[in-house]
Motif scaffolding. Structure first.
Motif, mmCIF file in Angstrom:
data_model
loop_
_atom_site.group_PDB
_atom_site.id
_atom_site.type_symbol
_atom_site.label_atom_id
_atom_site.label_comp_id
_atom_site.label_asym_id
_atom_site.label_seq_id
_atom_site.Cartn_x
_atom_site.Cartn_y
_atom_site.Cartn_z
ATOM 1 N N TYR A 190 7.277 8.227 -6.181
ATOM 2 C CA TYR A 190 6.382 7.162 -5.741
ATOM 3 C C TYR A 190 5.583 6.550 -6.886
ATOM 4 O O TYR A 190 4.717 5.713 -6.645
ATOM 5 C CB TYR A 190 5.396 7.708 -4.702
ATOM 6 C CG TYR A 190 6.045 8.421 -3.546
ATOM 7 C CD1 TYR A 190 6.865 7.740 -2.655
ATOM 8 C CD2 TYR A 190 5.843 9.783 -3.343
ATOM 9 C CE1 TYR A 190 7.462 8.393 -1.591
ATOM 10 C CE2 TYR A 190 6.434 10.444 -2.278
ATOM 11 C CZ TYR A 190 7.248 9.746 -1.407
ATOM 12 O OH TYR A 190 7.840 10.398 -0.353
ATOM 13 N N TRP A 193 1.507 5.746 -6.782
ATOM 14 C CA TRP A 193 1.095 5.118 -5.522
ATOM 15 C C TRP A 193 0.071 5.958 -4.763
ATOM 16 O O TRP A 193 -0.844 5.433 -4.133
ATOM 17 C CB TRP A 193 2.327 4.880 -4.658
ATOM 18 C CG TRP A 193 2.087 4.107 -3.389
ATOM 19 C CD1 TRP A 193 2.159 4.575 -2.116
ATOM 20 C CD2 TRP A 193 1.762 2.719 -3.276
ATOM 21 N NE1 TRP A 193 1.904 3.577 -1.214
ATOM 22 C CE2 TRP A 193 1.657 2.419 -1.903
ATOM 23 C CE3 TRP A 193 1.551 1.700 -4.205
ATOM 24 C CZ2 TRP A 193 1.352 1.143 -1.429
ATOM 25 C CZ3 TRP A 193 1.244 0.427 -3.742
ATOM 26 C CH2 TRP A 193 1.142 0.166 -2.373
ATOM 27 N N GLU A 254 4.969 -3.385 0.245
ATOM 28 C CA GLU A 254 4.608 -4.121 -0.964
ATOM 29 C C GLU A 254 5.602 -5.208 -1.346
ATOM 30 O O GLU A 254 5.234 -6.189 -1.997
ATOM 31 C CB GLU A 254 4.428 -3.155 -2.135
ATOM 32 C CG GLU A 254 5.671 -2.387 -2.527
ATOM 33 C CD GLU A 254 5.456 -1.521 -3.766
ATOM 34 O OE1 GLU A 254 4.444 -1.726 -4.469
ATOM 35 O OE2 GLU A 254 6.300 -0.647 -4.033
ATOM 36 N N ARG A 285 7.014 1.514 -0.078
ATOM 37 C CA ARG A 285 5.584 1.773 -0.225
ATOM 38 C C ARG A 285 4.815 0.687 0.522
ATOM 39 O O ARG A 285 5.094 -0.500 0.378
ATOM 40 C CB ARG A 285 5.194 1.797 -1.698
ATOM 41 C CG ARG A 285 6.060 2.744 -2.520
ATOM 42 C CD ARG A 285 5.519 3.028 -3.899
ATOM 43 N NE ARG A 285 5.209 1.835 -4.670
ATOM 44 C CZ ARG A 285 4.845 1.854 -5.950
ATOM 45 N NH1 ARG A 285 4.743 3.014 -6.581
ATOM 46 N NH2 ARG A 285 4.586 0.744 -6.595
ATOM 47 N N LYS A 297 -2.886 4.023 1.953
ATOM 48 C CA LYS A 297 -1.529 3.684 1.533
ATOM 49 C C LYS A 297 -0.555 4.737 2.045
ATOM 50 O O LYS A 297 -0.940 5.876 2.314
ATOM 51 C CB LYS A 297 -1.454 3.603 0.003
ATOM 52 C CG LYS A 297 -2.335 2.521 -0.599
ATOM 53 C CD LYS A 297 -2.171 2.411 -2.100
ATOM 54 C CE LYS A 297 -2.791 3.596 -2.819
ATOM 55 N NZ LYS A 297 -2.761 3.417 -4.289
ATOM 56 N N ALA A 299 4.052 5.771 2.357
ATOM 57 C CA ALA A 299 5.411 5.550 1.869
ATOM 58 C C ALA A 299 6.408 6.138 2.856
ATOM 59 O O ALA A 299 6.156 7.183 3.462
ATOM 60 C CB ALA A 299 5.605 6.162 0.488
#
Length: 363
Positions: A190, A193, A254, A285, A297, A299
């Motif tokens: 990731y 992130w 994103e 993500r 956030k 994922a």
């Protein structure tokens, strides 16, 4: 922000003041000050626990001997800190709070009304100042940002002296505003992130399920996705379900792979996306736009991911953990049944003997 009468009387540059959105608390405001004695003991107990949970608090920065001291508003990695968090000044010194433009709208509010910058603003370069001319030695002023107090955006101004570890700003070479909120460096799958995502502890392995649920508005403050990182099969549908906590949220990938639209706050709202065109190893993500800066956030990894994998059970992400018995569970049950059997055997034997005696009498 508009320039006020005090600034005009002093002949400050009007263009500069309008651009910076200058606030002035004025000397009269200091008379309202209500000092709170500084706490003693452990770091968490300093200032009666006011700075407990404030990640960039590392002691009180000693600015005595200076007529004016600047504190950043919107410091730290996410723009949700005052930097430095705690300062020590002389009576009569002026503190200038200057907005960095990070972390959204902020204000500066002393808990007992000694100073207040007004409504929250976000513009970089905005300033607010207060002169502590009526403060006494040992007085302490606890203040906060109204919109972000719950996530630790708090500060303290101590006057004259304080019972705390003192930090020399010159020796430190900074203003103490570098404290981030992250709880890990993030997995290589990731990038960085998840660096500031408080509930990230690995990727929840939810492969083998056709549909998976992720809570929108998880965590103590309702500002997290839960679980934040999940691993699914190609073709799995992920359903994001709103908890109703933390204000308005949305779900935005994103690169535009999925987008729930405008932020909403209603509990029970859902948004779903099926990863039917995703390939093995693809990672998506996403973030909540209004709260990305505070670590909201997530994922979705498909098929495989370079990260520590967590079992599917134990989270709120709709993992549907299995109810199978472990080896220790089976052993415990076996012992229980064995003990019960040992108690029942004599009873069965006694009943059998009684039945035989009754049969003999009847014969």
């Amino acid at each position: 922000m508009t320039r006020n009468a005090d600034a005009a009387a002093e002949g400050d540059d009007a263009g500069s003041m309008s651009r910076r959105g200058f606030f002035r608390a004025g000397a009269a405001g200091a008379a309202v000050a209500a000092g709170v004695a500084a706490g003693s003991g452990t770091v968490a107990a300093q200032y009666d626990g006011w700075l407990e949970g404030v990640s960039n608090y590392d002691g009180t920065h000693d600015y005595r001997g200076q007529d004016e001291v600047t504190v950043e508003v919107g410091a730290g990695e996410n723009g949700l800190r005052f930097g430095p968090a705690a300062i020590l000044i002389d009576p009569g010194a002026t503190v200038v709070w200057e907005w960095t433009g990070q972390g959204g709208g902020h204000n500066v509010v002393e808990e007992n009304g000694a100073f207040d910058s007004g409504s929250a603003v976000a513009e970089e370069g905005t300033t607010f100042e207060h002169t502590f001319e009526d403060a006494g030695d040992g007085d302490t002023f606890n203040y906060y940002c109204g919109p972000h107090q719950s996530v630790g955006m708090k500060g303290v101004v101590a006057v004259g002296s304080v019972d705390d570890d003192l930090v020399d700003p010159q020796a430190e070479g900074g203003d103490g505003s570098d404290g981030g909120d992250g709880e890990g460096s993030g997995a290589s799958g990731y990038g960085d992130w998840f660096e500031n995502v408080g509930n990230y502890e690995g990727t929840r392995d939810l492969r083998g399920q056709d549909e998976v649920t992720v809570a929108v508005g998880g965590g103590e403050n309702g500002l997290l996705f839960d679980p934040p990182a999940i691993l699914v099969d190609q073709g799995t549908t992920v359903v994001w379900e709103w908890t109703g906590q933390g204000g308005g949220h949305n779900v935005v990938e994103e690169n535009g792979a999925f987008d729930s639209g405008s932020a909403v706050a209603e509990e029970g709202t859902t948004f779903e996306h099926t990863f039917e065109d995703a390939g093995e190893g693809d990672v998506f993500r996403y973030a909540c736009e209004p709260h990305q800066s505070v670590g909201m956030k997530g994922a979705v990894a498909v098929g495989a991911v370079d990260d520590d994998l967590l079992g599917g059970e134990g989270g709120s992400g709709g993992s549907g953990g299995g109810s199978g018995l472990s080896a220790s569970d089976i052993g415990t049950l076996a012992l229980g049944f064995g003990f019960a059997g040992a108690l029942l055997v004599p009873l069965f034997y006694a009943a059998h003997q009684m039945a035989e005696r009754n049969a003999d009498r009847n014969a």
